[in-house]
Design an enzyme around this catalytic site. Structure first.
Site, PDB file in Angstrom:
ATOM      1  N   HIS A  95      40.734  88.441  98.105  1.00 26.65           N
ATOM      2  CA  HIS A  95      40.200  88.147  99.441  1.00 26.65           C
ATOM      3  C   HIS A  95      39.053  89.090  99.779  1.00 26.65           C
ATOM      4  CE1 HIS A  95      40.257  87.296 103.817  1.00 26.65           C
ATOM      5  NE2 HIS A  95      40.054  88.595 103.935  1.00 26.65           N
ATOM      6  N   GLU A  96      39.245  90.379  99.542  1.00 24.68           N
ATOM      7  CA  GLU A  96      38.179  91.348  99.836  1.00 24.68           C
ATOM      8  C   GLU A  96      36.957  91.106  98.954  1.00 24.68           C
ATOM      9  OE1 GLU A  96      38.395  92.887 102.459  1.00 24.68           O
ATOM     10  OE2 GLU A  96      40.534  92.603 102.795  1.00 24.68           O
ATOM     11  N   HIS A  99      34.672  88.503 100.304  1.00 19.71           N
ATOM     12  CA  HIS A  99      33.625  88.958 101.218  1.00 19.71           C
ATOM     13  C   HIS A  99      32.378  89.392 100.451  1.00 19.71           C
ATOM     14  CE1 HIS A  99      36.007  88.581 104.776  1.00 19.71           C
ATOM     15  NE2 HIS A  99      36.910  89.466 104.400  1.00 19.71           N
ATOM     16  N   HIS A 103      28.525  87.771 100.815  1.00 19.65           N
ATOM     17  CA  HIS A 103      27.259  88.496 100.976  1.00 19.65           C
ATOM     18  C   HIS A 103      26.286  88.158  99.846  1.00 19.65           C
ATOM     19  CE1 HIS A 103      27.795  91.315 104.399  1.00 19.65           C
ATOM     20  NE2 HIS A 103      29.065  91.051 104.187  1.00 19.65           N
TER      21      HIS A 103
END
Length: 226
Positions: A95-96, A99, A103
């Site tokens: 999940h991280e 991110h 980007h």
């Protein structure tokens, strides 16, 4: 009185959601990831699979402190996730990294959220004092209260913009786990999906709480002006 009941209701909801998050992570942490894969392993593999080589993976203290920091390009994983070899640890790490992928591909809600960061950082430093002064001086200097409401509205907007960002990061994580062979069956996907769903619910409660508080300040402003 109705708004105090709303605040109490949201506070209780927040406690329930947090308790549910803790329960889900405890329950699904018993499901082991294939081949002893750790959260750190999953993060490295997901970044590699998406052609991202400029993001560093670090271990940070605390529990449920996992986050992606775009300012220094780091995926920061808590100790339990970094070294954990459960499906939940892998899901949180993915999940991280989701991110980081957002980007890299310039996902639109992320760009909007990033644009709001300086405004929210500034607002958070002074909004409490502006609103406090504004409440007592609203009849003579309504502009102060109005300024405080606008500042607080920025933090509320930030909370709601965060929701699609978090949901999309989880979507990317689950798709990658399926496509990479980590979670190809429903039984394997359930721990990851349920853990991420529970984590996402905390952002929903935060957004609703911020909205309720904003409405409360608006009502104070309008009632004192009448």
């Amino acid at each position: 009185m109705s708004y105090w009941a709303l605040f109490i209701g949201i506070a209780i909801l927040g406690w329930v959601v947090q308790a549910n998050l803790e329960s889900k992570f405890k329950k699904y942490s018993r499901y082991s990831a294939p081949q002893g894969m750790t959260g750190a392993d999953a993060a490295r593999r997901m970044l590699h699979d998406h052609g991202i080589d400029n993001v560093k993976i670090t271990c940070v203290s605390g529990r449920l402190t996992d986050h992606y920091n775009p300012t220094d390009n780091t995926v920061n994983l808590s100790h339990d996730v970094y070294y954990g070899s459960s499906m939940t640890a892998v899901a949180v790490a993915a999940h991280e990294c989701g991110h980081a992928v957002q980007h890299a591909v310039e996902y639109a809600p992320v760009k909007m959220r990033s644009a709001l960061v300086p405004v929210v950082q500034f607002s958070s430093k002074i909004v409490t004092w502006v609103l406090l002064v504004g409440i007592f001086a609203v009849e003579r200097f309504p502009g102060i209260m109005l300024a405080g409401i606008i500042l607080f509205a920025m933090t509320t907007l930030f909370s709601f913009v965060t929701l699609p960002v978090e949901v999309d990061a989880s979507r990317r994580a689950l798709l990658w786990m399926r496509d990479s062979g980590i979670a190809t069956t429903r039984q394997a996907q359930e721990p990851a999906r349920e853990a991420l769903k529970a984590a996402a619910s905390t952002y929903v409660v935060a957004a609703l709480s911020s909205l309720a508080t904003l409405i409360y300040y608006i009502l104070i402003f309008t009632s004192r002006r009448d």
